[in-house]
Design an enzyme around this catalytic site. Structure first.
Site, PDB file in Angstrom:
ATOM      1  N   LEU A  55       0.850  -1.199   0.000  1.00  0.00           N
ATOM      2  CA  LEU A  55       0.000   0.000   0.000  1.00  0.00           C
ATOM      3  C   LEU A  55       0.884   1.248   0.000  1.00  0.00           C
ATOM      4  O   LEU A  55       0.712   2.155  -0.806  1.00  0.00           O
ATOM      5  CB  LEU A  55      -0.901  -0.009   1.254  1.00  0.00           C
ATOM      6  N   ASN A  85       6.197   8.636  -0.895  1.00  0.00           N
ATOM      7  CA  ASN A  85       5.611   9.924  -0.501  1.00  0.00           C
ATOM      8  C   ASN A  85       4.188   9.820   0.027  1.00  0.00           C
ATOM      9  O   ASN A  85       3.538  10.826   0.275  1.00  0.00           O
ATOM     10  CB  ASN A  85       5.652  10.903  -1.687  1.00  0.00           C
ATOM     11  N   TRP A  92       8.725   0.275   1.747  1.00  0.00           N
ATOM     12  CA  TRP A  92       8.578  -0.230   3.113  1.00  0.00           C
ATOM     13  C   TRP A  92       7.750  -1.511   3.142  1.00  0.00           C
ATOM     14  O   TRP A  92       7.005  -1.735   4.088  1.00  0.00           O
ATOM     15  CB  TRP A  92       7.874   0.802   4.021  1.00  0.00           C
ATOM     16  N   THR A 128       6.984  -5.282   3.665  1.00  0.00           N
ATOM     17  CA  THR A 128       7.480  -6.491   4.324  1.00  0.00           C
ATOM     18  C   THR A 128       7.483  -7.608   3.272  1.00  0.00           C
ATOM     19  O   THR A 128       6.446  -7.866   2.651  1.00  0.00           O
ATOM     20  CB  THR A 128       6.584  -6.819   5.541  1.00  0.00           C
ATOM     21  N   ARG A 152      20.010  -9.403  40.165  1.00  0.00           N
ATOM     22  CA  ARG A 152      21.028  -8.349  40.235  1.00  0.00           C
ATOM     23  C   ARG A 152      21.098  -7.723  41.627  1.00  0.00           C
ATOM     24  O   ARG A 152      20.096  -7.224  42.144  1.00  0.00           O
ATOM     25  CB  ARG A 152      20.691  -7.269  39.192  1.00  0.00           C
ATOM     26  N   GLU A 179       1.448  -0.119   9.993  1.00  0.00           N
ATOM     27  CA  GLU A 179      -0.010  -0.305   9.883  1.00  0.00           C
ATOM     28  C   GLU A 179      -0.789   0.834  10.527  1.00  0.00           C
ATOM     29  O   GLU A 179      -1.813   0.629  11.176  1.00  0.00           O
ATOM     30  CB  GLU A 179      -0.436  -1.677  10.422  1.00  0.00           C
ATOM     31  N   SER A 237       0.666   5.904  15.642  1.00  0.00           N
ATOM     32  CA  SER A 237      -0.194   6.199  16.810  1.00  0.00           C
ATOM     33  C   SER A 237      -1.078   7.407  16.530  1.00  0.00           C
ATOM     34  O   SER A 237      -2.248   7.446  16.931  1.00  0.00           O
ATOM     35  CB  SER A 237       0.673   6.473  18.045  1.00  0.00           C
TER      36      SER A 237
HETATM   37  C1  LIG Z   1       9.332  -2.253   9.237  1.00  0.00           C
HETATM   38  C2  LIG Z   1       8.195  -1.708   8.427  1.00  0.00           C
HETATM   39  C3  LIG Z   1       7.371  -2.591   7.737  1.00  0.00           C
HETATM   40  C4  LIG Z   1       6.324  -2.111   6.935  1.00  0.00           C
HETATM   41  N1  LIG Z   1       5.575  -2.991   6.192  1.00  0.00           N
HETATM   42  C5  LIG Z   1       4.650  -2.510   5.328  1.00  0.00           C
HETATM   43  C6  LIG Z   1       3.963  -3.399   4.449  1.00  0.00           C
HETATM   44  O1  LIG Z   1       4.162  -4.615   4.482  1.00  0.00           O
HETATM   45  N2  LIG Z   1       3.091  -2.857   3.563  1.00  0.00           N
HETATM   46  C7  LIG Z   1       2.830  -1.519   3.500  1.00  0.00           C
HETATM   47  O2  LIG Z   1       2.022  -1.106   2.664  1.00  0.00           O
HETATM   48  N3  LIG Z   1       3.484  -0.652   4.327  1.00  0.00           N
HETATM   49  C8  LIG Z   1       4.377  -1.115   5.227  1.00  0.00           C
HETATM   50  N4  LIG Z   1       5.051  -0.249   6.045  1.00  0.00           N
HETATM   51  C9  LIG Z   1       4.781   1.182   5.952  1.00  0.00           C
HETATM   52  C10 LIG Z   1       4.058   1.757   7.155  1.00  0.00           C
HETATM   53  O3  LIG Z   1       2.730   1.332   7.175  1.00  0.00           O
HETATM   54  C11 LIG Z   1       4.219   3.285   7.104  1.00  0.00           C
HETATM   55  O4  LIG Z   1       5.568   3.547   7.421  1.00  0.00           O
HETATM   56  C12 LIG Z   1       3.289   3.998   8.046  1.00  0.00           C
HETATM   57  O5  LIG Z   1       1.963   3.896   7.605  1.00  0.00           O
HETATM   58  C13 LIG Z   1       3.634   5.490   8.177  1.00  0.00           C
HETATM   59  O6  LIG Z   1       3.814   6.094   6.938  1.00  0.00           O
HETATM   60  P1  LIG Z   1       5.132   6.963   6.680  1.00  0.00           P
HETATM   61  O7  LIG Z   1       6.294   6.161   7.110  1.00  0.00           O
HETATM   62  O8  LIG Z   1       5.112   7.449   5.287  1.00  0.00           O
HETATM   63  O9  LIG Z   1       5.010   8.195   7.663  1.00  0.00           O
HETATM   64  P2  LIG Z   1       4.235   9.560   7.378  1.00  0.00           P
HETATM   65  O10 LIG Z   1       2.862   9.297   6.938  1.00  0.00           O
HETATM   66  O11 LIG Z   1       5.080  10.443   6.538  1.00  0.00           O
HETATM   67  O12 LIG Z   1       4.160  10.158   8.850  1.00  0.00           O
HETATM   68  C14 LIG Z   1       5.252  10.891   9.441  1.00  0.00           C
HETATM   69  C15 LIG Z   1       4.747  11.433  10.780  1.00  0.00           C
HETATM   70  O13 LIG Z   1       3.658  12.337  10.561  1.00  0.00           O
HETATM   71  C16 LIG Z   1       2.518  11.922  11.294  1.00  0.00           C
HETATM   72  N5  LIG Z   1       1.317  12.233  10.530  1.00  0.00           N
HETATM   73  C17 LIG Z   1       1.033  11.947   9.225  1.00  0.00           C
HETATM   74  N6  LIG Z   1      -0.188  12.383   8.892  1.00  0.00           N
HETATM   75  C18 LIG Z   1      -0.722  12.930  10.018  1.00  0.00           C
HETATM   76  C19 LIG Z   1      -1.969  13.549  10.332  1.00  0.00           C
HETATM   77  N7  LIG Z   1      -2.941  13.666   9.424  1.00  0.00           N
HETATM   78  N8  LIG Z   1      -2.162  13.994  11.587  1.00  0.00           N
HETATM   79  C20 LIG Z   1      -1.186  13.862  12.529  1.00  0.00           C
HETATM   80  N9  LIG Z   1       0.014  13.303  12.299  1.00  0.00           N
HETATM   81  C21 LIG Z   1       0.245  12.841  11.065  1.00  0.00           C
HETATM   82  C22 LIG Z   1       2.700  10.430  11.487  1.00  0.00           C
HETATM   83  O14 LIG Z   1       1.940   9.955  12.570  1.00  0.00           O
HETATM   84  C23 LIG Z   1       4.206  10.337  11.709  1.00  0.00           C
HETATM   85  O15 LIG Z   1       4.495  10.659  13.041  1.00  0.00           O
HETATM   86  C24 LIG Z   1       6.076  -0.716   6.876  1.00  0.00           C
HETATM   87  C25 LIG Z   1       6.891   0.176   7.607  1.00  0.00           C
HETATM   88  C26 LIG Z   1       7.941  -0.300   8.365  1.00  0.00           C
HETATM   89  C27 LIG Z   1       8.802   0.689   9.102  1.00  0.00           C
END
Ligand SMILES: Cc1cc2nc3c(=O)[nH]c(=O)nc-3n(C[C@H](O)[C@H](O)[C@H](O)COP(=O)(O)OP(=O)(O)OC[C@H]3O[C@@H](n4cnc5c(N)ncnc54)[C@H](O)[C@@H]3O)c2cc1C
Length: 379
Positions: free
Chosen positions: A125, A129, A156, A158, A268, A363, A366
């Site tokens: 998904l 960006n 990202w 898995t 400990r 997924e 928070s």
């Molecule tokens: C180890 C790992 C495995 C993964 N596996 C998969 C997978 O199998 N398939 C898949 O599709 N994805 C996968 N992901 C992706 C994962 O779901 C995303 O990293 C996650 O959804 C967050 O998206 P982002 O990293 O782009 O962060 P961003 O969306 O850029 O968020 C950055 C920060 O901004 C905050 N933020 C964003 N929008 C808002 C808002 N509207 N209001 C308040 N705060 C906000 C977020 O909470 C976060 O703190 C994986 C990620 C990791 C690290």
């Protein structure tokens, strides 16, 4: 709600514990150091039914419910979060999407292989960006006769490199149209589909996280899951269930960190007595235990709703949000209880500490869970 452990759960918990002690613990730090993704472990887990826990027996799965699923993931993650994360992604996301939205032919074709781990599954998904804001995805699928041509990249993911089959969400309509996204099944070896960069991560290092690249990748219309334009709504439903598995992963990591801390605090000695006898440490352990108990209740509450086919959006967000934050707090406190030893790789808590942080991100972060909960309680 009935939260008493059933016989199946007891048996599964013991089987998974034995499996993890024999096949995971001895090698997990080596895999962690080298970022090796141990495919052979998942094949063995397939033999035990752990790669198709929720898949009905008629499709070759274990045919169990969410209580058993949560139990298996949390027991595995009590030892190694990486293996728990990969199990969760394979079961809930890829397999779960095909199970919920595939037609009979697609289920017959993929589920038996996924359930036995002959095939390893991925679910794409997220893009570089578009993480939280997945509706703005740029990966497209354009219709060409009876085929669709997919172009773009997923990040990202898995098992993005090692998967045998992937469920891929791609834009088939207008930007920001919730009916503008469609889910496709893409098999390894399909021309134009390949794995890209593998991420070098803080934790969960034995769970492969990688890019999936699509360059004029042609798939048949038969590879569409459900209806054209239903992909985004399907993905949100898949994530409702997936979040229960991340809550279970969080619970397992927190329990592993707590178990190690309790043992260490009794052994400990400082100032002539076990550190557990200092109120500061005893209270820390009490806080850890209380939060784990509460996280477990929320996780089983959402599992219970899922077992009864009830709507689970708010409850799975409660469970995922709370359990993942607890996981990070408990793992952090565990390092504190271990003092300097907790900061080394000779003791297990530094790995729990690194692995825990993924739980508040994957997924749905928070912050996104709180948005889901607020939307629900404000409507
Ligand atoms: C180890 C790992 C495995 C993964 N596996 C998969 C997978 O199998 N398939 C898949 O599709 N994805 C996968 N992901 C992706 C994962 O779901 C995303 O990293 C996650 O959804 C967050 O998206 P982002 O990293 O782009 O962060 P961003 O969306 O850029 O968020 C950055 C920060 O901004 C905050 N933020 C964003 N929008 C808002 C808002 N509207 N209001 C308040 N705060 C906000 C977020 O909470 C976060 O703190 C994986 C990620 C990791 C690290």
């Amino acid at each position: 709600m009935e939260f008493q452990t059933n016989e199946n759960q007891k048996l599964i918990a013991q089987t998974v514990r034995d499996f993890a002690e024999k096949h995971i613990r001895p090698k997990m730090m080596e895999w962690d150091e080298s970022q090796e993704f141990p495919v052979e472990v998942f094949k063995k887990m397939g033999e035990l039914g752990l790669m198709g826990v929720l898949v009905p027996a008629e499709y070759g799965g274990a045919g169990l419910g969410y209580y058993e699923y949560v139990t298996a993931i949390s027991e595995l993650s009590r030892v190694c979060g990486s293996i728990g994360l990969s199990m969760a992604a394979h079961n809930s996301l890829c397999t779960g999407h095909i199970l919920q939205f595939g037609n009979e032919k697609q289920k017959q074709k993929y589920l038996p292989k996924l359930a036995t781990a002959e095939f390893l599954g991925a679910w794409g998904l997220t893009e570089a960006n578009t993480g939280s804001d997945s509706m703005r995805m740029q990966c497209t699928a354009k219709k060409d006769g009876n085929e669709w041509i997919i172009n773009g990249a997923k990040n990202w993911i898995t098992h993005g490199k090692s998967c045998d089959v992937a469920v891929v969400l791609a834009r088939t309509g207008d930007l920001l149209d919730s009916k503008g996204i469609t889910a496709f099944v893409v098999e390894k070896g399909t021309k134009g589909f390949r794995g890209g960069k593998k991420e070098n991560k803080l934790g969960m290092r034995a769970s492969e996280t990688a890019e999936m690249i699509f360059e004029d990748c042609r798939v048949s219309s038969e590879n569409i899951l459900g209806e054209i334009g239903d992909g985004f709504i399907q993905a949100m439903k898949v994530l409702d269930g997936g979040r229960i598995s991340i809550a279970a992963l969080s619970l397992g990591i927190a329990k592993g960190a707590f178990d190690a801390s309790l043992k260490y605090a009794k052994e400990r000695q400082q100032f002539g007595k076990p550190i557990a006898e200092f109120q500061a440490i005893g209270f820390k352990l009490a806080d850890m235990a209380t939060q784990i108990e509460a996280a477990e209740l929320l996780t089983f509450q959402s599992a219970d709703l899922k077992n009864r086919n009830q709507k689970v959006t708010k409850q799975s967000a409660f469970a995922k949000y709370y359990a993942s934050e607890v996981c990070v707090r408990v793992a952090t406190d565990a390092v504190q209880i271990f003092g300097g030893y907790g900061y080394t790789k000779d003791f297990p808590v530094e790995k729990f500490f690194r692995d825990s942080k993924l739980c508040t991100i994957g997924e749905g972060t928070s912050e996104i869970q709180k948005m889901v909960i607020a939307r629900d309680i404000l409507k």
